[in-house]
Write a protein that holds these residues in place. Structure first.
Motif, PDB file in Angstrom:
ATOM      1  N   HIS A  61      39.626  54.876  38.356  1.00 14.81           N
ATOM      2  CA  HIS A  61      38.796  54.333  37.290  1.00 14.81           C
ATOM      3  C   HIS A  61      38.192  52.977  37.645  1.00 14.81           C
ATOM      4  O   HIS A  61      37.014  52.728  37.380  1.00 14.81           O
ATOM      5  CB  HIS A  61      39.607  54.194  35.990  1.00 14.81           C
ATOM      6  CG  HIS A  61      39.725  55.456  35.201  1.00 14.81           C
ATOM      7  ND1 HIS A  61      40.646  56.438  35.497  1.00 14.81           N
ATOM      8  CD2 HIS A  61      39.037  55.907  34.125  1.00 14.81           C
ATOM      9  CE1 HIS A  61      40.517  57.433  34.634  1.00 14.81           C
ATOM     10  NE2 HIS A  61      39.546  57.128  33.790  1.00 14.81           N
ATOM     11  N   PHE A  62      39.008  52.098  38.250  1.00 10.31           N
ATOM     12  CA  PHE A  62      38.572  50.713  38.412  1.00 10.31           C
ATOM     13  C   PHE A  62      38.544  50.225  39.861  1.00 10.31           C
ATOM     14  O   PHE A  62      38.096  49.117  40.110  1.00 10.31           O
ATOM     15  CB  PHE A  62      39.483  49.785  37.602  1.00 10.31           C
ATOM     16  CG  PHE A  62      39.574  50.149  36.154  1.00 10.31           C
ATOM     17  CD1 PHE A  62      38.473  50.056  35.320  1.00 10.31           C
ATOM     18  CD2 PHE A  62      40.759  50.611  35.606  1.00 10.31           C
ATOM     19  CE1 PHE A  62      38.542  50.400  33.986  1.00 10.31           C
ATOM     20  CE2 PHE A  62      40.852  50.955  34.275  1.00 10.31           C
ATOM     21  CZ  PHE A  62      39.738  50.852  33.463  1.00 10.31           C
ATOM     22  N   ASP A  76      34.670  49.071  27.919  1.00  8.66           N
ATOM     23  CA  ASP A  76      33.357  49.717  27.796  1.00  8.66           C
ATOM     24  C   ASP A  76      33.243  50.877  28.776  1.00  8.66           C
ATOM     25  O   ASP A  76      32.683  51.933  28.442  1.00  8.66           O
ATOM     26  CB  ASP A  76      32.246  48.705  28.065  1.00  8.66           C
ATOM     27  CG  ASP A  76      32.209  47.595  27.025  1.00  8.66           C
ATOM     28  OD1 ASP A  76      32.738  47.803  25.913  1.00  8.66           O
ATOM     29  OD2 ASP A  76      31.666  46.510  27.322  1.00  8.66           O
ATOM     30  N   LEU A  77      33.789  50.693  29.976  1.00  8.40           N
ATOM     31  CA  LEU A  77      33.749  51.750  30.980  1.00  8.40           C
ATOM     32  C   LEU A  77      34.585  52.948  30.543  1.00  8.40           C
ATOM     33  O   LEU A  77      34.165  54.108  30.679  1.00  8.40           O
ATOM     34  CB  LEU A  77      34.249  51.212  32.320  1.00  8.40           C
ATOM     35  CG  LEU A  77      34.115  52.122  33.537  1.00  8.40           C
ATOM     36  CD1 LEU A  77      32.650  52.412  33.819  1.00  8.40           C
ATOM     37  CD2 LEU A  77      34.769  51.486  34.750  1.00  8.40           C
ATOM     38  N   GLU A 108      48.811  48.148  33.759  1.00 13.51           N
ATOM     39  CA  GLU A 108      47.517  48.813  33.590  1.00 13.51           C
ATOM     40  C   GLU A 108      46.392  47.869  33.995  1.00 13.51           C
ATOM     41  O   GLU A 108      46.311  46.742  33.521  1.00 13.51           O
ATOM     42  CB  GLU A 108      47.332  49.267  32.154  1.00 13.51           C
ATOM     43  CG  GLU A 108      48.339  50.303  31.681  1.00 13.51           C
ATOM     44  CD  GLU A 108      49.589  49.677  31.107  1.00 13.51           C
ATOM     45  OE1 GLU A 108      49.803  48.468  31.350  1.00 13.51           O
ATOM     46  OE2 GLU A 108      50.345  50.386  30.418  1.00 13.51           O
ATOM     47  N   ALA A 109      45.524  48.357  34.862  1.00 15.22           N
ATOM     48  CA  ALA A 109      44.469  47.504  35.418  1.00 15.22           C
ATOM     49  C   ALA A 109      43.534  46.963  34.334  1.00 15.22           C
ATOM     50  O   ALA A 109      43.049  45.832  34.431  1.00 15.22           O
ATOM     51  CB  ALA A 109      43.666  48.281  36.465  1.00 15.22           C
ATOM     52  N   CYS A 110      43.294  47.741  33.283  1.00 13.73           N
ATOM     53  CA  CYS A 110      42.353  47.288  32.252  1.00 13.73           C
ATOM     54  C   CYS A 110      42.886  46.099  31.470  1.00 13.73           C
ATOM     55  O   CYS A 110      42.103  45.381  30.829  1.00 13.73           O
ATOM     56  CB  CYS A 110      42.000  48.438  31.314  1.00 13.73           C
ATOM     57  SG  CYS A 110      43.400  49.124  30.411  1.00 13.73           S
ATOM     58  N   PRO A 112      36.861  36.211  33.508  1.00 15.21           N
ATOM     59  CA  PRO A 112      36.539  37.339  32.626  1.00 15.21           C
ATOM     60  C   PRO A 112      36.038  38.542  33.422  1.00 15.21           C
ATOM     61  O   PRO A 112      35.414  38.410  34.468  1.00 15.21           O
ATOM     62  CB  PRO A 112      35.444  36.770  31.725  1.00 15.21           C
ATOM     63  CG  PRO A 112      34.827  35.668  32.524  1.00 15.21           C
ATOM     64  CD  PRO A 112      35.942  35.083  33.340  1.00 15.21           C
ATOM     65  N   TRP A 113      36.324  39.710  32.903  1.00 18.37           N
ATOM     66  CA  TRP A 113      35.871  40.967  33.519  1.00 18.37           C
ATOM     67  C   TRP A 113      34.647  41.407  32.729  1.00 18.37           C
ATOM     68  O   TRP A 113      34.749  42.037  31.693  1.00 18.37           O
ATOM     69  CB  TRP A 113      36.978  41.992  33.451  1.00 18.37           C
ATOM     70  CG  TRP A 113      36.754  43.187  34.318  1.00 18.37           C
ATOM     71  CD1 TRP A 113      35.609  43.564  34.920  1.00 18.37           C
ATOM     72  CD2 TRP A 113      37.733  44.170  34.667  1.00 18.37           C
ATOM     73  NE1 TRP A 113      35.787  44.719  35.631  1.00 18.37           N
ATOM     74  CE2 TRP A 113      37.097  45.116  35.496  1.00 18.37           C
ATOM     75  CE3 TRP A 113      39.069  44.358  34.366  1.00 18.37           C
ATOM     76  CZ2 TRP A 113      37.751  46.226  36.019  1.00 18.37           C
ATOM     77  CZ3 TRP A 113      39.726  45.456  34.882  1.00 18.37           C
ATOM     78  CH2 TRP A 113      39.077  46.373  35.701  1.00 18.37           C
ATOM     79  N   GLY A 114      33.473  41.034  33.211  1.00 18.95           N
ATOM     80  CA  GLY A 114      32.245  41.257  32.472  1.00 18.95           C
ATOM     81  C   GLY A 114      31.921  40.043  31.630  1.00 18.95           C
ATOM     82  O   GLY A 114      32.745  39.142  31.439  1.00 18.95           O
TER      83      GLY A 114
END
Length: 409
Positions: A76-77, A12-13, A100-102, A2-4
């Motif tokens: 961004h990331f 959220d960012l 997309e990285a997100c 998980p990312w976070g």
């Protein structure tokens, strides 16, 4: 992985970035500066057949949209994901895509620290089944070229194939900014902005100014009218009826307002009578006081400038390049200073370009395009005496002799 804690950290960012106009503008500016004059495949030293092959590849792949998206993810990331798709025979790379990285997540690493797959899905919503997740084989981040050869059982680095031990024809490559804290997902450098106080201060100033504008009445004039003023009007005009007196008061008030407002009334004079009481004090029939509203909405002007400057400093963007500092009396750089600032901003993108070139060097090497190399010319702003707005400048590269020759000329 998980990312976070809730797997929603990238979203959220993005919400924090989109909530602040200065931060969003700085992120857009950084991505555009990283884009430079655009990613290009230089083919001037290649054969005609190679040029045709490169042209066909570029027609099938929107390199401009791909590279601008990669720059956005990088800024961004701190990492970006590219996907290489091979033909059925596994002899050529035919497609280049950006994920997309997100929406990308890493699988857990093995005991040697290698991550084997990228999981691509819409993580904004709960995932109901494994079919909603796209699994993409991830090439070794430390040696993607060798890993690609091993997975395809290649015998020649130029693309001549032998036995096909793997039917996989889609591979992901992660371009990652090295950070001091090695984690699955890099922590962007501008994360310090949210751990500090200036981001919150800027948000609070905006809320306070909005509340003041909504809850305060913009009164322009304060008009004081003595009771004897109305009596003198009634006596002079012979008005004795109570209703007519009230109507006359309303008409007189409107007459005073019409006199004070409107551009055509500027510069007119108002006559008002007064008398002196026995104790020597002046008593005016009508007094008009103009309320000073020059400070309306400007109570935190210096504070908002300081907050914006701190955000621009954290984002490594000079405020004069994005025009984010408000106010009329701001010091402004000369044209020469702005050109130098823009040149410095572009020069600082060199390490990011080197990291992003790995994907394209693999494509060129795998497809056997001799004499081709990737490049990103910088945009050099010029002065008026050169009779042009801008020109492209190619940086010298130790591995590119052709560029060295161009620079010497």
């Amino acid at each position: 992985m998980p990312w976070g804690g809730d797997n929603q950290m990238p979203f959220d960012l993005l919400a924090l970035v989109e909530k602040d106009e200065t931060l969003a503008t700085c992120q857009c500016f950084n991505a555009e500066v990283c884009y430079g004059s655009g990613l290009q495949y230089c083919v001037k030293d290649s054969s005609a057949a190679t040029r045709r092959a490169v042209d066909d590849f570029l027609l099938d792949n929107d390199l401009a949209a791909y590279f601008l998206g990669i720059c956005q993810d990088f800024k961004h990331f701190g990492f970006a994901v590219s996907v290489l798709i091979l033909n059925e025979d596994g002899t050529r790379i035919v497609r280049l895509l950006r994920k997309e990285a997100c929406y990308c997540r890493f699988t857990p690493a093995d005991k040697h620290g290698r991550i084997s797959k990228i999981l691509y899905a819409n993580w904004r919503k709960p995932i109901s089944s494994r079919s909603d997740i796209e699994e993409i084989d991830l090439l070794d981040q430390t040696s993607p070229w060798r890993d690609l050869q091993d997975k395809l059982a290649k015998s020649s680095p130029l693309g001549a194939s032998s036995t096909k031990n793997s039917k996989c024809r889609k591979f992901a490559i992660v371009s990652r900014i090295p950070t001091v804290d090695s984690t699955y997902y890099p922590i962007p450098y501008y994360g310090a902005l949210f751990r500090g106080k200036w981001y919150n201060i800027k948000q609070l100033i905006g809320i306070a100014k909005e509340a003041k504008l909504k809850n305060s009445a913009p009164i322009k004039y304060h008009i004081e009218v003595g009771a004897k003023y109305w009596e003198s009007i009634f006596r002079a005009e012979g008005i004795t009826d109570r209703r007519k007196q009230q109507a006359r008061i309303v008409a007189e008030k409107q007459q005073i307002l019409d006199f004070l407002t409107g551009a055509e009334n500027s510069g007119k004079a108002w006559f008002s009578t007064f008398y002196v009481t026995p104790d020597g004090k002046e008593q005016h029939d009508v007094v008009i006081n103009k309320i000073d509203d020059s400070k309306e909405g400007g109570d935190w002007e210096t504070d908002i400038q300081e907050a914006i400057n701190m955000i621009c400093f954290t984002m490594r963007v000079h405020s004069n390049l994005v025009g984010s500092v408000p106010g009329k009396a701001q010091t402004n750089n000369s044209g020469s200073d702005k050109r130098e600032l823009y040149t410095i901003a572009q020069a600082l993108q060199k390490p990011y370009h080197d990291l992003l070139f790995t994907v394209h060097r693999i494509i060129i090497r795998f497809n056997g395009w001799q004499g081709v190399h990737p490049e990103i010319p910088f945009i050099q702003l010029t002065t008026l005496d050169e009779h042009t707005d801008a020109k492209q400048v190619k940086l010298s590269n130790a591995n590119d002799k052709s560029n060295e020759t161009d620079n010497k000329q």
